[in-house]
Design a protein around this motif. Structure first.
Motif, mmCIF file in Angstrom:
data_model
loop_
_atom_site.group_PDB
_atom_site.id
_atom_site.type_symbol
_atom_site.label_atom_id
_atom_site.label_comp_id
_atom_site.label_asym_id
_atom_site.label_seq_id
_atom_site.Cartn_x
_atom_site.Cartn_y
_atom_site.Cartn_z
ATOM 1 N N ASN A 92 0.889 -1.251 -0.068
ATOM 2 C CA ASN A 92 -0.166 -0.042 -0.250
ATOM 3 C C ASN A 92 0.792 1.199 0.013
ATOM 4 O O ASN A 92 0.800 2.193 0.841
ATOM 5 C CB ASN A 92 -0.854 -0.161 1.200
ATOM 6 C CG ASN A 92 -2.025 0.592 0.970
ATOM 7 O OD1 ASN A 92 -2.719 0.869 -0.120
ATOM 8 N ND2 ASN A 92 -3.064 0.926 2.139
ATOM 9 N N VAL A 93 1.949 1.119 -0.898
ATOM 10 C CA VAL A 93 2.914 2.404 -0.898
ATOM 11 C C VAL A 93 2.184 3.634 -1.272
ATOM 12 O O VAL A 93 2.495 4.630 -0.299
ATOM 13 C CB VAL A 93 4.108 1.858 -1.990
ATOM 14 C CG1 VAL A 93 4.961 3.201 -2.019
ATOM 15 C CG2 VAL A 93 4.864 0.759 -1.404
ATOM 16 N N GLN A 95 0.668 7.323 -1.430
ATOM 17 C CA GLN A 95 -0.356 7.964 -0.786
ATOM 18 C C GLN A 95 -0.979 9.114 -1.898
ATOM 19 O O GLN A 95 -2.044 8.576 -2.349
ATOM 20 C CB GLN A 95 0.343 8.963 0.421
ATOM 21 C CG GLN A 95 0.942 8.214 1.686
ATOM 22 C CD GLN A 95 1.187 9.062 2.746
ATOM 23 O OE1 GLN A 95 0.778 10.125 2.741
ATOM 24 N NE2 GLN A 95 2.016 8.545 3.554
ATOM 25 N N ARG A 138 8.226 2.505 3.145
ATOM 26 C CA ARG A 138 7.188 1.476 2.176
ATOM 27 C C ARG A 138 7.858 1.200 0.985
ATOM 28 O O ARG A 138 8.152 -0.021 0.425
ATOM 29 C CB ARG A 138 5.905 2.115 2.029
ATOM 30 C CG ARG A 138 5.082 2.073 3.378
ATOM 31 C CD ARG A 138 3.752 2.508 3.130
ATOM 32 N NE ARG A 138 3.182 2.556 4.543
ATOM 33 C CZ ARG A 138 2.188 1.998 4.969
ATOM 34 N NH1 ARG A 138 1.397 1.225 4.109
ATOM 35 N NH2 ARG A 138 1.720 2.040 6.300
ATOM 36 N N ASP B 640 -3.871 0.672 8.299
ATOM 37 C CA ASP B 640 -2.603 0.892 7.307
ATOM 38 C C ASP B 640 -2.780 2.260 7.049
ATOM 39 O O ASP B 640 -1.483 2.737 6.686
ATOM 40 C CB ASP B 640 -2.709 -0.250 6.387
ATOM 41 C CG ASP B 640 -1.430 -0.219 5.630
ATOM 42 O OD1 ASP B 640 -0.409 -0.520 6.603
ATOM 43 O OD2 ASP B 640 -1.423 -0.121 4.628
ATOM 44 N N ASN B 641 -3.817 2.813 6.590
ATOM 45 C CA ASN B 641 -3.759 4.161 6.041
ATOM 46 C C ASN B 641 -3.248 5.196 7.125
ATOM 47 O O ASN B 641 -2.463 6.152 6.812
ATOM 48 C CB ASN B 641 -5.180 4.536 5.496
ATOM 49 C CG ASN B 641 -4.997 5.876 5.060
ATOM 50 O OD1 ASN B 641 -4.294 6.387 4.383
ATOM 51 N ND2 ASN B 641 -6.069 6.843 5.465
ATOM 52 N N LYS B 643 -1.247 4.459 9.452
ATOM 53 C CA LYS B 643 0.088 4.105 9.678
ATOM 54 C C LYS B 643 0.847 4.861 8.410
ATOM 55 O O LYS B 643 1.846 5.723 8.953
ATOM 56 C CB LYS B 643 0.645 2.648 9.463
ATOM 57 C CG LYS B 643 0.343 2.227 10.835
ATOM 58 C CD LYS B 643 1.390 0.856 10.880
ATOM 59 C CE LYS B 643 1.163 0.002 12.180
ATOM 60 N NZ LYS B 643 1.012 -0.983 12.240
ATOM 61 N N ASN B 644 0.519 5.051 7.293
ATOM 62 C CA ASN B 644 1.174 5.650 6.128
ATOM 63 C C ASN B 644 1.076 6.944 6.402
ATOM 64 O O ASN B 644 1.938 7.649 5.919
ATOM 65 C CB ASN B 644 0.228 5.192 5.068
ATOM 66 C CG ASN B 644 1.081 5.061 3.474
ATOM 67 O OD1 ASN B 644 2.136 5.708 3.732
ATOM 68 N ND2 ASN B 644 0.582 4.494 2.513
#
Ligand code: FES
Ligand code: FES
Lengths: 155, 738
Positions: A92-93, A95, A138, B640-641, B643-644
């Motif tokens: 899920n790299v 953004q 990531r 997960d979002n 975290k991102n």
């Protein structure tokens, strides 16, 4: 003048000045918009493409430089790029996603040249690509995973 | 929230251009509680959230927020999908165009998830109930004998299954369940909410097919670049176009007047000279070839170095008292065992999103169509209606993907430019800013100076805290001569300290704006987070106490019997995140030579964050080794979002701490591009460890911004721990670090 270039295996005849940067030929004339503009001065890597397999910042080379060379962009496909796409998704790299075309192309160039890159190899290979959203950790993980996947497939 | 209702299909098709058919639901969600009910009849219904389930089973959520990397589309879709018992692979998201029909679309203040979650869940649940009713009718059994499971309705009596897509025709004929009958799932039964979900846009992002504003291509479109005065609000005196006109591909060169909005509204545009051409490159080249004589205007004397001195002098003197303090700091200072004083400084900052500001516009006599990466399409729309005198209903804004926003793209000056040019050349046009334009003509995050004075008693307890702050206000961008930071700005981390301070006084000093000021990811919290956390660290050192313990001692314990409102600040939650972070970082561990640990905590956008940074400093070279961050953001919608987002905030905060500085000389910004306005890169990235508190029963709070304010102070405190050198003025590269 008319210039012949090949992008992702497809020939194009383009009417432009020969000093037009390759980036703008790809985006504004050929119409492939996956390759991005970020800085225009070789600082951010958003415009990364492969020229005969070599990682190149397309904003900073004239289109004439691509004559008789194979241009490979994010719209293309190669074994390494497909593996990277897969691990990019698994981690899920992205953004905002804007820099990721360039990141994937830079990572493809890395996998094309080094079989088992270390963290330092990755740092070096990816140092020309800025991600303002900060997805670096990531990206690093996805590259390592891609290498592992590839090695497994090669066994 | 008004009731969920079925949407007329023809209207739906008209609004979104989606194929009609299936179940289409809409509901109205408001971001602000309405104090007064509008005097309209009860049938009045203006939905702003939509979901469609069509015969192929595809679930389409119409997202009413701009996507800018915070994964909001995915998070909101997960809420619908969860209640609907949908299979994730059938879930799609479509972006709404800018129209008040879709509610407040302004993406800021980390509010999106907070205000949209419940309506999203309810729509999913309502659709599920309709599908169940449809299946029950088909099978001629009771609804209670049906259950929804992964895109099928299952007959629990015989295990027969019906696919959602095959049920929607019948379901769409049914009534929407009554609001009071809609039952939401229990936290324990969540399938997507609070779980790790992949972005719905991964394929587009990894194949270069996501369409950002800059990728819009429409027939006969021209490209344009604009030369703007190097000094804010200067204007064109005269210009020569011959050289620019000779650039191959350039078709027109036109002057743009500055557009100044009415006080209190919008942002307008700077004006300048626009070069129109057949490619972006030709427009850029043409712009460089322009020969313009500028009226530099009154900001020409603005010099950030001098302004820093001015602000520093002002905060050393008494300022305007900000109401809300307590006790009497002067008597605390008189009785003090120790006094600590410090002055902190943060420079101007630019957002520099990877996608530069750009917009495509087509002005046609009585209507305007725009394609742009905007964070706030509705304000853009009213702004266009105002400046171009076109009825607002004839203005359409298509929100594209945003290649980063960070606050920059909520100001639509670049949209106004595109429309102004399109009007003049009578053709669709895309305005693209160069990176230099972006760095030199931003709405900057304000510079600040803060003076802090604190007192300690014999036991090392804080007895008094005086804080004087000065920074140009965002309000100045709406209202000239706003020379003091406003109440809403001071509310971001200054007026209500999270610490228990027996004597506290806040003062505000004058700070005029000589650049356009705007908000940048986490806004004023960057100042308050830096000042507060740096000063607590200084106090802890003076008191010879451990910084983590010192923070904990300053936080007030809430007793269990105090009932707090759901979004009210709760010190216990802050202590929990700090304790958790200290545990993760193994606080107190023995460190290698040249290493140091620094801590910072901050409460913003209703979320609680604690960060510990480990740095190494060798020959002035600062390397971030490890970062440990804990967030309590209530219900974690998509872990997960989150975290991102926090990883991203870590890098964003690190970039500003290490390099971030916009300076001016003779009124003009001195930085140009990424070589002199630098960003952290791959080799700078530390190991980042994020922990999300399990608070599934609390309302969800912000995640995009709260990770930023802690970074600069945690890094500076770690540098102090490693070297004994205190950094009070950012960025680090300005005070000798590398
Ligand atoms: S756009 Fe080419 S390196 Fe930035
Ligand atoms: S993902 Fe947004 S710039 Fe990299």
């Amino acid at each position: 003048m008319n210039i012949n270039i090949s992008i992702n295996g497809k020939p194009h005849t383009i009417n432009t000045q020969e000093d037009t940067p390759l980036l703008w030929v790809i985006r504004d004339i050929v119409g492939l918009t996956g390759t991005k503009f970020g800085c225009g001065v070789s600082q951010c890597g958003a415009c990364s493409v492969l020229l005969d397999g070599k990682l190149t910042k397309s904003c900073s080379v004239p289109v004439s430089y691509a004559l008789d060379k194979q241009v490979f962009t994010i719209e293309g496909s190669s074994k390494n790029l497909e593996i990277l796409r897969q691990t990019w998704s698994e981690n899920n790299v992205p953004q905002c996603g804007y820099c990721q075309s360039g990141q994937l192309i830079a990572a493809t160039a890395l996998l094309d040249t080094i079989t088992n890159p270390t963290d330092q190899d990755i740092d070096k290979a990816m140092s020309g690509n800025i991600c303002r959203c900060g997805t670096y950790t990531r990206i690093k993980k996805a590259i390592h995973q891609a290498v592992a996947l590839k090695n497994k497939a090669d066994e | 929230m008004s009731n969920i209702q079925k949407i007329d299909r023809r209207n739906f098709v008209k609004l979104f251009g989606l194929a009609s058919g299936g179940i289409i639901l809409g509901c109205t969600a408001t971001t602000v509680e309405k104090k007064f009910k509008p005097a309209i009849d009860s049938d009045f219904f203006e939905p702003n959230l939509f979901v469609q389930i069509d015969t192929s089973g595809t679930v389409t959520l119409i997202a009413s927020r701009s996507e800018m990397g915070q994964g909001i589309r995915t998070s909101l879709a997960s809420a619908i999908a969860d209640e609907l018992e949908a299979d994730w692979q059938y879930v799609k998201v479509k972006q709404a165009t800018g129209h008040e029909k879709y509610g407040n679309q302004n993406t800021d203040g980390s509010r999106s998830v907070r205000t949209r979650l419940e309506p999203m869940r309810k729509m999913g649940a309502a659709a599920k109930m309709m599908l169940i009713s449809a299946a029950a009718q088909k099978w001629k059994i009771a609804e209670k004998d049906c259950k929804a499971e992964n895109h099928f309705i299952v007959n629990t009596l015989n295990n027969d299954k019906l696919f959602y897509g095959d049920l929607v025709a019948l379901a769409s004929e049914l009534e929407v369940p009554n609001q009071t009958k809609i039952e939401l799932k229990k936290v324990a039964d969540f399938k997507y909410i609070g779980k790790t979900l992949k972005s719905v846009d991964l394929k587009e992002f990894t194949t270069g097919t996501a369409t950002y504003g800059i990728d819009i291509r429409i027939p006969n479109m021209q490209f344009a670049a604009v030369a703007r005065c190097p000094v804010a609000f200067g204007s064109v005196k005269s210009f020569k176009k011959n050289k620019a006109a000779q650039v191959s591909g350039v078709s027109q060169i036109i002057e743009l007047q500055r557009l100044t909005p009415p006080i209190g509204k919008f942002f307008g545009m700077l004006g300048g000279v626009a070069v129109v051409a057949n490619t972006t490159w030709a427009a850029f080249q043409g712009k460089l070839a322009l020969d313009i004589d500028w009226n530099l205007g009154e900001n020409v004397s603005f010099d950030t170095e001098k302004f820093k001195q001015t602000l520093t002098e002002r905060v050393r003197k008494r300022g305007k008292l900000v109401p809300g303090g307590n006790g009497n700091v002067n008597s605390a200072f008189k009785q003090a065992n120790q006094i600590v004083e410090a002055t902190y400084h943060v420079p101007f900052l630019a957002h520099a999103p990877m996608e530069v500001p750009n917009a495509t516009a087509w002005f046609q006599k009585d209507k305007i169509e725009v394609w742009a990466p905007v964070q706030d399409p509705q304000t853009a729309r009213s702004e266009l209606a105002h400046f171009f005198e076109i009825p607002i209903e004839n203005i359409t804004i298509h929100v594209t993907f945003l290649g980063g926003g960070f606050g920059r793209k909520s100001k639509s000056d670049f949209v106004v430019e595109a429309v102004a040019i399109s009007k003049k050349i009578n053709a669709p046009v895309q305005v693209v800013w160069t990176r230099e334009d972006d760095i030199q003509h931003s709405f900057y995050h304000a510079t600040s100076a803060q003076y802090l004075k604190g007192s300690l008693d014999k036991q090392g307890n804080v007895t008094g805290w005086l804080q004087r702050v000065g920074f140009p206000s965002i309000v100045s961008s709406f209202k000239p001569l706003s020379d003091y930071a406003s109440g809403f700005e001071l509310g971001q981390g200054f007026t209500k300290p999270i610490y228990q301070l027996p004597n506290f006084r806040l003062e505000n000093v004058k700070a005029e704006a000589n650049l356009r000021i705007g908000w940048l990811r986490s806004v004023v919290h960057i100042h308050s987070g830096f000042g507060n956390n740096s000063f607590v660290d200084e106090l802890a050192y003076a008191a010879k106490k451990d910084p983590v313990q010192f923070h904990l001692d300053l936080l007030k314990k809430e007793t269990n019997n105090v009932k707090l409102a759901p979004l009210q600040y709760n010190s216990n939650r802050m202590m929990d995140v700090l304790n958790q972070t200290a545990k993760m970082a193994n606080w107190g561990k023995k460190l290698p030579k040249n290493h140091g640990l620094g801590v910072a905590i901050h409460y913003s956008f209703y979320s609680y964050v604690a960060t510990i940074v480990e740095v190494s400093v060798i020959d002035k070279k600062v390397k971030l080794e490890n970062v440990f961050t804990t967030i309590d953001c209530g219900l974690a919608l998509n872990k997960d979002n989150i975290k991102n987002q926090l990883e991203g905030a870590t890098m964003f905060g690190m970039s500003l701490a290490m390099h971030g500085k916009i300076s001016t000389k003779d009124g003009a910004v001195e930085q140009h591009n990424f070589f002199d306005y630098q960003m952290a890169r791959m080799q700078d990235a530390p190991n980042i460890n994020i922990h999300i508190m399990d608070k599934m029963h609390e309302p969800p709070t912000g995640v995009g911004e709260p990770g930023v304010p802690v970074m600069a102070p945690a890094i500076c405190n770690a540098i102090f721990n490693a070297t004994g050198q205190r950094v009070r003025s950012l960025p680090l590269t300005d005070v000798g670090f590398l």
